[in-house]
Design a protein around this motif. Structure first.
Motif, short mmCIF file in Angstrom:
data_model
loop_
_atom_site.label_atom_id
_atom_site.label_comp_id
_atom_site.label_asym_id
_atom_site.label_seq_id
_atom_site.Cartn_x
_atom_site.Cartn_y
_atom_site.Cartn_z
N PRO A 54 1.14 -1.57 -0.12
CA PRO A 54 -0.30 -0.28 -0.05
C PRO A 54 0.94 1.06 -0.06
O PRO A 54 0.08 2.35 -0.31
CB PRO A 54 -0.50 0.18 1.16
CG PRO A 54 -0.45 -1.29 1.58
CD PRO A 54 0.55 -2.39 0.92
N ILE A 107 -13.42 1.42 -5.26
CA ILE A 107 -12.48 1.21 -4.76
C ILE A 107 -12.83 -0.12 -3.10
O ILE A 107 -12.24 -1.40 -3.19
CB ILE A 107 -11.81 2.03 -3.50
CG1 ILE A 107 -11.59 3.10 -3.80
CG2 ILE A 107 -11.15 1.58 -2.19
CD1 ILE A 107 -10.43 4.24 -3.48
N MET A 132 -11.98 -3.97 -4.09
CA MET A 132 -10.70 -4.36 -3.45
C MET A 132 -11.55 -6.11 -3.05
O MET A 132 -10.89 -7.16 -2.39
CB MET A 132 -10.63 -4.28 -1.24
CG MET A 132 -9.62 -2.19 -1.93
SD MET A 132 -10.03 -1.56 0.02
CE MET A 132 -9.34 -3.27 0.84
N ALA A 175 -7.00 0.48 -4.39
CA ALA A 175 -7.71 -0.21 -4.21
C ALA A 175 -6.86 -2.40 -4.32
O ALA A 175 -6.94 -2.96 -3.42
CB ALA A 175 -8.26 -0.43 -5.43
N TYR A 176 -6.39 -2.26 -5.39
CA TYR A 176 -5.22 -3.08 -5.66
C TYR A 176 -4.92 -3.37 -4.13
O TYR A 176 -4.62 -4.94 -3.66
CB TYR A 176 -4.70 -3.24 -6.87
CG TYR A 176 -4.27 -4.77 -6.92
CD1 TYR A 176 -4.77 -5.53 -7.49
CD2 TYR A 176 -3.10 -4.84 -6.45
CE1 TYR A 176 -4.31 -7.32 -8.15
CE2 TYR A 176 -2.25 -6.24 -7.14
CZ TYR A 176 -2.93 -7.12 -7.36
OH TYR A 176 -2.50 -8.51 -7.51
N ASN A 177 -3.40 -2.83 -3.68
CA ASN A 177 -2.56 -2.95 -3.05
C ASN A 177 -2.65 -3.06 -1.35
O ASN A 177 -2.51 -3.74 -0.70
CB ASN A 177 -1.85 -2.07 -2.63
CG ASN A 177 -1.08 -2.23 -3.91
OD1 ASN A 177 -0.33 -3.44 -5.06
ND2 ASN A 177 -0.42 -1.00 -4.87
N LEU A 178 -4.11 -2.53 -1.13
CA LEU A 178 -4.98 -2.61 -0.15
C LEU A 178 -5.38 -4.01 0.06
O LEU A 178 -5.30 -4.28 1.69
CB LEU A 178 -5.81 -1.74 0.50
CG LEU A 178 -5.43 0.50 0.73
CD1 LEU A 178 -6.33 1.00 0.91
CD2 LEU A 178 -4.84 0.16 1.87
N SER A 179 -5.91 -4.21 -1.24
CA SER A 179 -6.08 -5.64 -0.55
C SER A 179 -5.59 -6.89 -0.65
O SER A 179 -5.54 -7.31 0.16
CB SER A 179 -7.61 -5.69 -1.68
OG SER A 179 -8.29 -7.20 -1.74
N ALA A 228 -9.13 -9.37 -3.47
CA ALA A 228 -9.87 -10.33 -2.17
C ALA A 228 -9.92 -11.89 -2.60
O ALA A 228 -8.95 -13.05 -2.50
CB ALA A 228 -10.37 -10.15 -1.29
#
Length: 529
Positions: A103, A287, A291, A418-422, A295
């Protein structure tokens, strides 16, 4: 790469924007689409651009393949002196720690990619990734410096995580913006096909290295020195990938947005360029949808790839070499299927394919893990194929569907968030949590339940997602492959429900024109495309 200038000499002006409360979809004053507004991107240039992007994902997953298939070996190398189970968790945490940094990499590199362009950031991430992977191959071991050996390993995994925070988000943004609207699912799916081929290449490198060094130096050769070889192989691969990255052009969609002033910051305009706060303010719903999909995709994907070697060795009792022999052909089949799934999403839509992915996750995971418990090679192979079905259905549309949730001016940054948080919370931690759940409960089916839960959540999220198949990207003009297609699209724009000029970067109001009945004098086409 420059976009042909328009005839108007007036500077671009901000367009009035309203936001419909019920949908939060940006709406500008309707405009007339002209033939010279449409981007024509030749198929040869699409191939060049996508192949130059795929190499980065290949390298990223090449490292995952190496680390995943060497997890048990690296436990002995870097945690010598610890109990086996504790050492394995410490080693798998090295895999997870790179995702925990993602993130931060996304928050830094994503907005930079929206400001200076996609290509420059992708070149930088490729260089960081190749260097950090190679350096792992020269690290000191626990036998040399004790348990301190794990610290530099973690640091290099964090560098990898930082660079990867911009890699996948930038690569998906790039291929989506370079792909024609009607075939975006097909062309974008090649990005992830390269990813799984990279993992298969990493696993194959470990298998071949194991065969060679153990035949020369005996059973302990991989722990003694052989583990270094696959990481060092990343150096020549990385040099070739960096060279390819240096040759790819900027995306036409980004250049058009730049030329029309669309990427200028405007806090009130959802289609303008935003920082982190503005992205969350305008696109928090998208987002959350992204996510949930990420996931589900990554819990299934990383269980099949990065965790499966550990699971087969520790829970099923299969050797490292046999684990690689079983999974490599499955990954090759999976890679070959992704363009077919991407093409299917162009035909029937992204949402139906995603819903098939959710259903197959819930139906197939328990039978697959039950087959794994038999320990027979044929059953393991069939089980891995069953695991690969939902993975293919989740991944096939994603490189096209996820970037389409966000506007061109903020797409890189929003995708990175969105991608990296998830993936940091739910994807990269899959091997660690799966092993921990098994050790906590004693139930070897816990990874299946873990994957099924996220598949169910994502299925509900998909139901709320806007369908994007065959549509122009939000904040972009239509993209086609031929001039004739551009003329046909403009002629039928009034009857085409997929065309909404209120979200497109058109510089000035165009007078109404009749349907096109002659060959257009010129079609806007970026130089060299």
């Amino acid at each position: 790469m420059n976009v042909n200038p328009r005839s108007s000499s007036e500077p671009p002006k901000a367009n009035p924007v309203t936001v419909t409360p019920a949908t939060r979809t940006p709406r500008r004053q309707p405009r007339r689409l002209r033939v010279d507004d449409v981007l024509v991107v030749k198929r040869s240039r699409i191939r060049t651009a996508i192949s130059g992007t795929v190499v980065g994902n290949f390298m990223e997953w090449f490292d995952f393949g190496i680390y995943g298939y060497l997890a048990v070996t690296m436990t002995a190398v870097f945690t010598e002196g610890l109990p086996t189970e504790a050492g394995l968790l410490v080693t798998l945490f090295g895999f997870a720690v790179s995702f925990l940094v993602r993130p931060l990499g996304g928050a830094v590199l994503g907005p930079i990619g929206d400001r200076i362009g996609r290509q420059k950031v992708l070149f930088f991430t490729m260089a960081m990734m190749a260097a950090s992977t190679t350096l792992i191959g020269v690290l000191p071991t626990a036998a040399q410096i004790g348990l301190w050996a794990i610290i530099p390993l973690y640091l290099l995994k964090m560098v990898q995580g930082f660079s990867t925070g911009g890699e996948y988000a930038g690569a998906t943004t790039y291929v989506a913006e370079f792909s024609p609207d009607r075939r975006r699912g097909y062309w974008s799916s090649w990005l992830d096909a390269g990813s799984y081929l990279g993992f298969a290449a990493g696993a194959s490198t470990v298998a071949v290295t194991t065969l060679i060094v153990e035949s020369i130096s005996g059973p302990g050769a991989m722990t003694e020195y052989g583990w270094r070889i696959p990481f060092l192989v990343a150096l020549p691969l990385g040099v070739a990938a960096i060279w390819l990255r240096s040759r790819i052009p900027e995306t036409p969609a980004y250049e058009v947005a730049e030329s029309t002033g669309e990427t200028k910051a405007d806090a009130a305009d959802p289609l303008a360029r935003h920082g982190l706060v503005g992205i969350f303010r305008h696109y928090w719903r998208q987002i959350l949808i992204a996510m949930a999909i990420v996931a589900a995709t990554n819990t299934a994907g990383y269980a099949l790839t990065s965790y499966m070697p550990t699971y087969l060795e520790t829970e099923v009792g299969v050797s490292n070499l046999l684990a690689a022999m079983a999974t490599v052909p499955v990954l090759i089949v999976l890679s070959a299927s992704l363009p077919l799934v991407g093409h299917l999403s162009d035909r029937i839509g992204r949402k139906p394919v995603y819903l098939l992915g959710s259903a197959s996750t819930i139906v197939l995971m328990l039978p697959a893990f039950a087959l794994l418990q038999t320990g027979q090679m044929w059953a393991i192979f069939v089980a891995l194929l069953l695991c690969a079905v939902p993975v293919a259905l989740w991944i096939g549309p994603s490189a096209a569907a996820l970037p389409a949730l966000f506007p061109t001016a903020s797409r890189f940054g929003a995708m990175a968030i969105a991608y990296n948080l998830s993936v940091s919370l739910f994807g990269g931690t899959t091997p660690l949590f799966s092993e921990w759940l098994i050790q906590l409960t004693g139930n070897s089916f816990m990874p299946a339940f873990y994957i099924m839960f996220f598949g169910l959540v994502a299925g509900f999220a998909v139901l709320t997602m806007r369908e994007s198949a065959r549509r122009p990207l939000l904040g972009s003009v239509p993209t086609v492959e031929t001039r004739a297609e551009a003329a046909e699209l403009v002629a039928g724009q009034d009857e085409n429900p997929l065309i909404d000029t209120r979200t497109m970067p058109l510089e000035k109001q165009q007078p109404a024109e009749p349907a096109v009945t002659r060959e257009p004098e010129r079609t806007r086409e970026p130089a060299g495309v």
